[in-house]
Design an enzyme around this catalytic site. Structure first.
Site, PDB file in Angstrom:
ATOM      1  N   HIS A  53      -3.326  -5.280   1.845  1.00 46.73           N
ATOM      2  CA  HIS A  53      -2.655  -5.512   3.135  1.00 46.73           C
ATOM      3  C   HIS A  53      -2.669  -6.989   3.543  1.00 46.73           C
ATOM      4  O   HIS A  53      -3.488  -7.374   4.395  1.00 46.73           O
ATOM      5  CB  HIS A  53      -3.371  -4.700   4.225  1.00 46.73           C
ATOM      6  CG  HIS A  53      -3.172  -3.234   4.118  1.00 46.73           C
ATOM      7  ND1 HIS A  53      -2.144  -2.577   4.752  1.00 46.73           N
ATOM      8  CD2 HIS A  53      -3.859  -2.292   3.443  1.00 46.73           C
ATOM      9  CE1 HIS A  53      -2.212  -1.281   4.482  1.00 46.73           C
ATOM     10  NE2 HIS A  53      -3.246  -1.081   3.681  1.00 46.73           N
ATOM     11  N   GLU A 111      -0.877  -8.417   5.570  1.00 43.68           N
ATOM     12  CA  GLU A 111      -0.554  -8.538   7.006  1.00 43.68           C
ATOM     13  C   GLU A 111      -1.812  -8.457   7.882  1.00 43.68           C
ATOM     14  O   GLU A 111      -1.741  -8.709   9.078  1.00 43.68           O
ATOM     15  CB  GLU A 111       0.463  -7.455   7.414  1.00 43.68           C
ATOM     16  CG  GLU A 111      -0.059  -6.035   7.513  1.00 43.68           C
ATOM     17  CD  GLU A 111      -0.264  -5.349   6.159  1.00 43.68           C
ATOM     18  OE1 GLU A 111      -0.107  -6.012   5.109  1.00 43.68           O
ATOM     19  OE2 GLU A 111      -0.596  -4.147   6.155  1.00 43.68           O
ATOM     20  N   CYS A 159       0.826  -1.205   0.000  1.00 45.12           N
ATOM     21  CA  CYS A 159       0.000   0.000   0.000  1.00 45.12           C
ATOM     22  C   CYS A 159       0.870   1.270   0.000  1.00 45.12           C
ATOM     23  O   CYS A 159       1.505   1.557  -1.010  1.00 45.12           O
ATOM     24  CB  CYS A 159      -0.984  -0.066   1.161  1.00 45.12           C
ATOM     25  SG  CYS A 159      -2.450   0.930   0.872  1.00 45.12           S
TER      26      CYS A 159
HETATM   27  N1  GLN Z   1      -3.804   6.278   0.899  1.00 46.69           N
HETATM   28  C1  GLN Z   1      -2.517   6.119   1.522  1.00 46.69           C
HETATM   29  C2  GLN Z   1      -1.451   6.942   0.801  1.00 46.69           C
HETATM   30  O1  GLN Z   1      -1.690   7.465  -0.254  1.00 46.69           O
HETATM   31  C3  GLN Z   1      -2.093   4.662   1.564  1.00 46.69           C
HETATM   32  C4  GLN Z   1      -3.068   3.874   2.408  1.00 46.69           C
HETATM   33  C5  GLN Z   1      -2.497   2.626   3.020  1.00 46.69           C
HETATM   34  O2  GLN Z   1      -1.275   2.435   3.094  1.00 46.69           O
HETATM   35  N2  GLN Z   1      -3.383   1.799   3.504  1.00 46.69           N
HETATM   36  O3  GLN Z   1      -0.394   7.050   1.304  1.00 46.69           O
END
Ligand code: GLN
Length: 207
Positions: A171, A173, A78
């Protein structure tokens, strides 16, 4: 073999807990010297603008980029994926530029900011993977050397690998399915590097 988790922002504790369940005691990485002799590093999810600023403050940008360039395993989930990208559609943050992908942040809009979806990931075996997306980015450009491990809705890459580097929009995890972490440990193990997955795994194209 020793792996670390970048522990300056985001859900690093959850990654460390999963690695612990797999019998691996992960090192918390907060300073450049904590990267010494690591075989692999996970950059967790969180908020990429904050993560980027803290990486600059703690002088971690260059050493993490070097680690990736040296062929050691690095996996971004992410916000971590945003940091690994070559380019993103937004002005902030400035990514590390180590993986040949282009990424768009918050790609599902702020209204529908979290959802769960079952994905086919043939590199992990026949069973589908239950993926949790939270204000997730998507990959909008995939370079020649990048293999798509899974796509969402047939055409949006959400898990990719480029040799020793891996990135997931979601995610792993946060679930009890630890196959992505096992796969990453194989990458970090070097001799256990998984075979290059088939181009367009999952039957979807990703250009
Ligand atoms: N929306 C977040 C970003 O742009 C990332 C979200 C996440 O890591 N769950 O940094």
């Amino acid at each position: 073999m020793e792996v670390g988790v970048l522990a300056i922002q985001g859900d690093f504790a959850e990654h460390i807990a999963v690695l612990g369940k797999l019998g691996v005691k992960a090192r918390e990485v907060r300073l450049p010297e904590h990267l010494d002799s690591l075989d692999g590093l996970i950059i967790p999810g969180g908020e990429s603008t904050t993560l980027s600023r803290l990486m600059t403050i703690y002088n971690l940008r260059e050493p993490v980029a070097q680690m990736a360039a040296q062929g050691r395993a690095v996996w971004g989930t992410c916000a971590g994926m945003i940091m690994l990208a070559q380019e993103i559609t937004e002005n902030d943050p400035i990514p590390l530029g180590v993986m040949d992908i282009g990424v768009q942040r918050n790609a599902f809009g702020r209204q529908v900011d979290s959802f769960e979806q079952t994905l086919d990931v043939s590199a992990l075996g026949p069973d589908p993977f239950h993926a949790i997306f939270i204000r997730a980015p998507v990959i909008i450009r995939v370079g020649e050397e990048v293999d798509v491990l899974s796509t969402l809705d047939a055409d949006r890459p959400v898990a990719v690998q480029q040799g020793n580097l891996m990135a997931t929009s979601f995610h792993p995890e946060l679930t009890d399915d630890h196959r992505f972490h096992s796969y990453f440990l194989e990458l970090a193990g070097g001799n256990g590097r998984p075979p290059r997955p088939k181009r367009n795994a999952g039957g979807n194209s990703a250009s």
